[in-house]
Design a protein around this motif. Structure first.
Motif, PDB file in Angstrom:
ATOM      1  N   LEU A  49       0.831  -1.213   0.000  1.00 46.72           N
ATOM      2  CA  LEU A  49       0.000   0.000   0.000  1.00 46.72           C
ATOM      3  C   LEU A  49       0.862   1.258   0.000  1.00 46.72           C
ATOM      4  O   LEU A  49       0.605   2.206  -0.747  1.00 46.72           O
ATOM      5  CB  LEU A  49      -0.920   0.014   1.221  1.00 46.72           C
ATOM      6  CG  LEU A  49      -2.155  -0.865   1.179  1.00 46.72           C
ATOM      7  CD1 LEU A  49      -2.852  -0.883   2.539  1.00 46.72           C
ATOM      8  CD2 LEU A  49      -3.112  -0.387   0.107  1.00 46.72           C
ATOM      9  N   MET A  50       1.888   1.250   0.830  1.00 46.16           N
ATOM     10  CA  MET A  50       2.733   2.437   0.908  1.00 46.16           C
ATOM     11  C   MET A  50       3.593   2.597  -0.343  1.00 46.16           C
ATOM     12  O   MET A  50       3.737   3.710  -0.864  1.00 46.16           O
ATOM     13  CB  MET A  50       3.567   2.414   2.182  1.00 46.16           C
ATOM     14  CG  MET A  50       2.706   2.693   3.411  1.00 46.16           C
ATOM     15  SD  MET A  50       3.642   2.988   4.894  1.00 46.16           S
ATOM     16  CE  MET A  50       3.748   1.358   5.561  1.00 46.16           C
ATOM     17  N   LEU A  51       4.139   1.488  -0.865  1.00 41.33           N
ATOM     18  CA  LEU A  51       4.949   1.584  -2.077  1.00 41.33           C
ATOM     19  C   LEU A  51       4.123   2.054  -3.271  1.00 41.33           C
ATOM     20  O   LEU A  51       4.637   2.718  -4.164  1.00 41.33           O
ATOM     21  CB  LEU A  51       5.615   0.243  -2.385  1.00 41.33           C
ATOM     22  CG  LEU A  51       6.763  -0.158  -1.482  1.00 41.33           C
ATOM     23  CD1 LEU A  51       7.250  -1.567  -1.822  1.00 41.33           C
ATOM     24  CD2 LEU A  51       7.912   0.835  -1.555  1.00 41.33           C
ATOM     25  N   ARG A  52       2.853   1.722  -3.272  1.00 40.76           N
ATOM     26  CA  ARG A  52       1.956   2.171  -4.344  1.00 40.76           C
ATOM     27  C   ARG A  52       1.906   3.702  -4.414  1.00 40.76           C
ATOM     28  O   ARG A  52       1.716   4.283  -5.476  1.00 40.76           O
ATOM     29  CB  ARG A  52       0.570   1.596  -4.090  1.00 40.76           C
ATOM     30  CG  ARG A  52      -0.421   1.890  -5.162  1.00 40.76           C
ATOM     31  CD  ARG A  52      -1.685   1.123  -4.905  1.00 40.76           C
ATOM     32  NE  ARG A  52      -2.776   1.805  -5.560  1.00 40.76           N
ATOM     33  CZ  ARG A  52      -4.026   1.558  -5.343  1.00 40.76           C
ATOM     34  NH1 ARG A  52      -4.369   0.631  -4.471  1.00 40.76           N
ATOM     35  NH2 ARG A  52      -4.961   2.214  -5.975  1.00 40.76           N
ATOM     36  N   PHE A  53       2.094   4.340  -3.281  1.00 37.74           N
ATOM     37  CA  PHE A  53       2.131   5.805  -3.210  1.00 37.74           C
ATOM     38  C   PHE A  53       3.566   6.323  -3.094  1.00 37.74           C
ATOM     39  O   PHE A  53       3.789   7.450  -2.678  1.00 37.74           O
ATOM     40  CB  PHE A  53       1.296   6.298  -2.021  1.00 37.74           C
ATOM     41  CG  PHE A  53      -0.175   6.185  -2.263  1.00 37.74           C
ATOM     42  CD1 PHE A  53      -0.897   7.276  -2.732  1.00 37.74           C
ATOM     43  CD2 PHE A  53      -0.834   4.991  -2.046  1.00 37.74           C
ATOM     44  CE1 PHE A  53      -2.254   7.173  -2.965  1.00 37.74           C
ATOM     45  CE2 PHE A  53      -2.194   4.877  -2.283  1.00 37.74           C
ATOM     46  CZ  PHE A  53      -2.906   5.975  -2.746  1.00 37.74           C
TER      47      PHE A  53
END
Length: 192
Positions: free
Chosen positions: A118-122
């Motif tokens: 989720l964080m890497l997606r952003f």
């Protein structure tokens, strides 16, 4: 609105990460890879705080990010600080659930992969190895989850040698779950 959404992603991702580590991995001496895995090794062997150790280990990579890509530095600094804080804050949850170690390794890996993905997606990182994987992914065009999986393999092999063969076997399940989950979440969005 964008900053609110990004902040929310950091908090939700960090909660998944901290829960996976404290509820499923740490009680069973299971490893993840990267700096999280190295921090877990230090915790199992020397009782060092996991979140604080991740923070310290990530300093050199964040130093490089400061010079290479300030956007990654600023985005990831928040992810690192909040996830490290929540990992140490959630330590009392370690004995919340008593579950079979194999199931714990899978569920813990899924939750860590979900939070990381989720964080890497952003384009937010939770530790130096995630940030390093993001740099390499952009540079060489390989999915970030695959790069993380390769780094994780090295870490769990070291941990298996230092802790136990049982830890190594369970950690294989964990990093596989982390790698698959992270790849599924980041694959479609990171390279478009």
């Amino acid at each position: 609105m964008f900053f609110f959404k990004k902040g929310l992603v950091i908090i939700i991702g960090s909660v998944f990460l901290a829960t996976g580590i404290n509820v499923f991995l740490a009680p069973n001496k299971i490893l993840d890879g990267g700096f999280i895995g190295v921090s877990l090794i230090f915790n199992y062997l020397f009782k060092l705080k996991i979140g604080l150790t991740i923070l310290v280990l990530s300093v050199p990579i964040f130093w490089i990010a400061w010079f290479k890509n300030r956007t990654y530095f600023y985005n990831s600094l928040h992810g690192l600080m909040i996830s490290s804080f929540l990992i140490d804050l959630f330590k009392p949850l370690r004995f919340l659930i008593d579950m079979n170690a194999m199931f714990s390794s899978f569920i813990g890996g899924f939750l860590v992969g979900l939070g990381t993905g989720l964080m890497l997606r952003f384009e937010i990182s939770t530790s130096g190895t995630d940030l390093l994987a993001l740099f390499l992914s952009k540079k060489i065009g390989i999915n970030v989850g695959i790069i993380i999986f390769a780094i994780d393999s090295v870490v769990i092999t070291m941990g298996g040698l230092l802790i136990s063969g049982h830890t190594f076997m369970l950690s294989i399940i964990t990093i596989t779950a982390v790698g698959i989950t992270t790849s599924l979440i980041t694959g479609k969005w990171l390279h478009t």
